[in-house]
Design an enzyme around this catalytic site. Structure first.
Site, PDB file in Angstrom:
ATOM      1  N   ASP A   1       1.101  -4.277  -7.165  1.00 41.90           N
ATOM      2  CA  ASP A   1       2.316  -3.792  -6.109  1.00 41.90           C
ATOM      3  C   ASP A   1       1.622  -4.216  -4.836  1.00 41.90           C
ATOM      4  O   ASP A   1       0.379  -4.144  -4.596  1.00 41.90           O
ATOM      5  CB  ASP A   1       2.570  -2.368  -6.358  1.00 41.90           C
ATOM      6  CG  ASP A   1       4.072  -2.402  -5.874  1.00 41.90           C
ATOM      7  OD1 ASP A   1       4.563  -3.318  -5.253  1.00 41.90           O
ATOM      8  OD2 ASP A   1       4.496  -1.168  -6.440  1.00 41.90           O
TER       9      ASP A   1
ATOM     10  N   ASP B   1      13.512  -3.981  -6.463  1.00 39.00           N
ATOM     11  CA  ASP B   1      13.521  -2.452  -6.851  1.00 39.00           C
ATOM     12  C   ASP B   1      15.068  -2.056  -7.078  1.00 39.00           C
ATOM     13  O   ASP B   1      15.108  -0.839  -7.450  1.00 39.00           O
ATOM     14  CB  ASP B   1      13.002  -1.799  -5.365  1.00 39.00           C
ATOM     15  CG  ASP B   1      11.452  -1.487  -5.706  1.00 39.00           C
ATOM     16  OD1 ASP B   1      10.822  -1.639  -6.753  1.00 39.00           O
ATOM     17  OD2 ASP B   1      10.889  -1.009  -4.652  1.00 39.00           O
TER      18      ASP B   1
HETATM   19  C1  DGJ Z   1       7.422  -0.262  -5.540  1.00 39.37           C
HETATM   20  C2  DGJ Z   1       7.635  -1.045  -6.768  1.00 39.37           C
HETATM   21  O1  DGJ Z   1       8.684  -2.019  -6.721  1.00 39.37           O
HETATM   22  C3  DGJ Z   1       8.347  -0.007  -7.871  1.00 39.37           C
HETATM   23  O2  DGJ Z   1       8.904  -0.517  -9.008  1.00 39.37           O
HETATM   24  C4  DGJ Z   1       7.312   1.148  -8.202  1.00 39.37           C
HETATM   25  O3  DGJ Z   1       6.109   0.458  -8.691  1.00 39.37           O
HETATM   26  C5  DGJ Z   1       6.595   1.649  -6.565  1.00 39.37           C
HETATM   27  N1  DGJ Z   1       6.568   0.757  -5.751  1.00 39.37           N
HETATM   28  C6  DGJ Z   1       5.735   2.476  -6.587  1.00 39.37           C
HETATM   29  O4  DGJ Z   1       5.233   3.021  -5.518  1.00 39.37           O
END
Ligand code: DGJ
Length: 735
Positions: free
Chosen positions: A477, A547
């Site tokens: 991430d 997200d």
């Molecule tokens: C952003 C990601 O896109 C989410 O799926 C998740 O992993 C969060 N970060 C965790 O902080």
């Protein structure tokens, strides 16, 4: 594929359906004569009828005294000699001037693809490729630019990059070096781009090109949610399956810029590469600078034709070969199920609830390390959270293994929290400018990946984790853009090179890690799809698309993303309702249908599944395995745009056209809905297909010309999902 006509000074780059023809003009400048539908090799030099323009300076040595660089269709224009377009090359010479005059100095033809040192590049694959190297030189200032063009026997894509070499004595400061630049001979174009925001990535926007400069770019240090590194120029009547398209993208994950410029004569120049904004790279005598690689395609078969070329290129020549076309694990991820609120017991309960669900892998998301109980601490301290997981990761891994699930782990290696041991010990390891407090985003700072010691620390930390635990899958991430781009490790005069050095640092880290752990599957992520580009896709087979996991939002996000990137790169999960991002309630089946054509998985609490939903999970996963070959290798057709109306439809067809799947989604319910037929595409008109559900058998010809009648829906947010299988003459199909 590539041939040279020395007598006429022409270079023919022929792909299966296109030609790209360059000419060494009589002044020694390299110009583009033609790019489009494939041509027979004739003398096409008439296509540039040298003309001047009022208020356009002429070249000092023009043979007839009358050649304006401003009206030449220059392939790699420079600054200062009377060309007022955006230059492909712009540098400050030691004397302080910025003039440069690049003229042809030689060519070389080689078999195979062109690699780019330290950066992603199209890979060699089964079908042959050839690369043309064209050298341009300005001996006065000691600058040599080599332009590289790679073409493939099985693709209409052309891959381009450039290398700048300096041999002029003192230091040259390079501010602009395009990966690709070209001129199209008119201005009758519309521009299609993919702007967006977090949770609203890659919305399709189409506008007339118009006069002046259209700039699409990122200054955020990552390719960004806000604008994807992609541009298509299309004719006004171009649709999904017909019409001319010129598509451009970049194998790069940092600050990029695409400039499309329509000039006074309505010629259109296009340029793609590193963003020259806030960029300076110092070249000492004997040094070289390589641009990232650009990929560009002409398709006469509309946007669908362009997308399918990019998709094939990605699957065959960009994605990591070990994973590109192999089974993708069906994952369940605990982020939306628990956020930061979990411990060993809760995870054991989640594992228990996965019993008898046919899932492949559990991903433990954010919150498992340091003392991270919220988004404001511990990034950089990659040791297991002692209170939440007092016995380490082993019991968690075991609990899932006992229920048949392998283990994956979330990491955010590029970041550091001010509240971390790492920061307390080494506050200078983040990007920052001395004497100025750096700006926080999500309470975190960005590690200085331009530093070798930082990369070594990350490599060893990740190696330690991967050796200590049976981790099959990493979710990588990146939850903030870069700011305060400064580094204590570099002298003042190198500070404007840091955004690019950051990307080079990231690539070097990913390269070493993936070489060290060739079986490790990495899913990319940046707050969802904030770094969804061909650069990242060189190292990771798939990326968490957004997200936003709401099915109706995902229609647009996945549809927009598909313009450039194949479904096999888009992770899509079924999540809980009301959806955590939009509050919308959609049916479990609808959520499954919308995610089905991508890398399928779940983002929910398995304990909360009611018996019917558990059954639905079994059916959805079974379907996902059944249709996976189409997701990994199929041709993607967009049938209805969610940006245009109240519905959305796409389909995948197997390369041999014996199988297909179709999603149809209907957003809002309407009374007295107009009649409608859904015409399919990409099938074999001669083949007969059995369609499930229902079992009707129809020919490809009928399905494509007359179409399907989709059900009348009652209620909002509905879908139907069809599977088609060729019906053999003996009445058998392989369902
Ligand atoms: C952003 C990601 O896109 C989410 O799926 C998740 O992993 C969060 N970060 C965790 O902080």
């Amino acid at each position: 594929m590539i041939s040279t006509d020395e007598q006429r000074g022409l270079f023919w780059l022929d792909t299966p359906s296109t030609s790209y023809v360059l000419q060494i003009y009589e002044t020694g400048h390299l110009i583009l004569l033609y790019w489009g539908k494939r041509l027979p090799h004739e003398d096409i030099r008439y296509l540039y009828p040298c003309y001047g323009g009022a208020f356009c300076p002429n070249l000092f040595d023009a043979p007839n005294g009358y050649v304006c660089p401003d009206t030449l269709p220059l392939e790699y224009p420079t600054f200062g000699l009377g060309d007022y377009h955006e230059p492909a090359f712009y540098a400050r010479n030691p004397a302080g001037d910025r003039l440069c005059d690049l003229r042809y100095a030689g060519c070389r033809l080689t078999d195979g693809v062109q690699t780019v040192p330290g950066m992603p590049h199209v890979r060699a694959a089964q079908a042959p490729a050839q690369t043309l190297e064209l050298t341009l030189r300005d001996p006065r200032i000691g600058v040599t630019v080599r332009l590289y063009y790679t073409v493939f026997a099985d693709s209409d894509v052309i891959a381009r990059c450039a290398a700048v070499r300096y041999d002029g004595g003192e230091t040259l400061v390079l501010h602009q070096a395009a990966s690709a630049h070209l001129e199209l001979p008119d201005g009758r174009f519309e521009a299609i781009r993919l702007p967006g925001a977090q949770c609203r990535e890659r919305e399709i926007e189409r506008t007339p090109l118009g006069a002046g400069r259209l700039i699409l770019d990122s200054r955020r240090g990552a390719s960004s949610h806000q604008m994807n590194p992609f541009l298509a120029l299309v004719r006004p009547k171009t649709g999904e399956e017909t019409g001319d398209v010129y598509g451009f993208s970049l194998l790069y994950s940092g600050n990029f810029r695409i400039c499309a410029e329509q000039d006074q004569f309505h010629m259109t120049r296009v340029q793609i590469g590193i963003n020259p904004f806030d960029f300076a790279w110092r070249l000492r005598s004997g040094e070289e600078f390589w641009t990232p690689q650009a990929v560009m395609v002409y398709s006469g078969e509309g946007l669908g034709g362009m997308s399918r070329e990019f998709h094939r290129l990605c699957r065959r020549r960009i994605s990591p070969p070990a994973f590109a076309r192999t089974h993708r694990p069906v994952v369940i991820n605990n982020w939306e199920a628990t956020y930061f609120d979990f411990d060993e017991e809760k995870l054991a309960a989640l594992a228990d609830a996965c019993r008898e669900l046919p899932l492949d892998l559990f991903v433990l998301d954010d919150g498992w390390f340091g003392h991270r109980d919220a988004g404001n601490s511990s990034l950089g301290d990659w040791t297991v959270h002692a209170r939440k997981l007092p016995h380490g990761l082993e019991p968690v891994i075991r609990a899932f293994a006992e229920n048949g699930l392998a283990f994956g782990l979330w990491v955010e290696p590029e970041m550091i929290s001010p509240d971390s041991e790492l920061y307390r010990r080494h506050p200078d390891l983040c990007l920052h400018v001395a004497g100025r407090e750096p700006s926080l985003a999500r309470s975190q700072l960005v590690l200085d990946l331009t530093r070798e010691d930082v990369r070594t620390y990350l490599l060893e930390t990740l190696t330690g984790l991967l050796k200590a635990y049976p981790i099959r899958y990493l979710k990588w991430d990146m939850n903030r853009p870069l700011s305060n781009v400064g580094s204590s490790a570099w002298p003042a005069e190198e500070q404007a090179s840091l955004s690019h050095r950051y990307v080079l640092g990231l690539y070097s880290l990913l390269q070493t890690l993936t070489a060290r752990f060739p079986h490790l599957f990495i899913e990319g992520c940046s707050g969802g799809g904030g770094r969804f580009d061909f650069g990242m896709l060189y190292y990771v087979p798939q990326i968490w698309t957004s997200d936003n996991s709401d099915a109706m939002s995902r229609l647009k996000i996945q549809y927009g993303t598909s313009l450039v990137y194949p479904p096999s790169t888009m992770a899509a999960h079924v999540s809980a309702v009301p959806n955590h991002q939009t509050g919308r309630i959609t049916d479990f089946t609808v959520r499954g249908d919308v995610a089905a054509c991508c890398c399928f998985g779940y983002e929910l609490d398995p304990r909360a599944l009611i018996p019917e939903e558990r059954e639905a999970v079994c059916a959805q996963v079974e379907r996902s395995r059944r249709i996976e070959p189409l997701v990994l290798e199929g041709d993607f057709y967009r049938l209805r745009s969610p940006f245009a109306g109240n519905d959305c439809s796409w389909m995948l067809v197997s390369p041999d056209k014996t199988r297909a799947v179709v999603l149809y989604a209907h957003v809002l319910s309407r009374v007295s809905e107009p009649a409608d037929r859904l015409c399919l595409r990409g099938l074999d008109p001669e083949k007969r297909y059995r369609i499930l559900p229902g079992g009707q058998v129809l020919s490809g010809a009928v399905l494509m010309a007359a179409g399907l009648i989709r059900p009348r829906f009652h209620g909002d947010f509905q879908t139907c999902f069809y599977e088609l299988q060729e019906e053999l003459a003996n009445g058998e199909s392989q369902f």
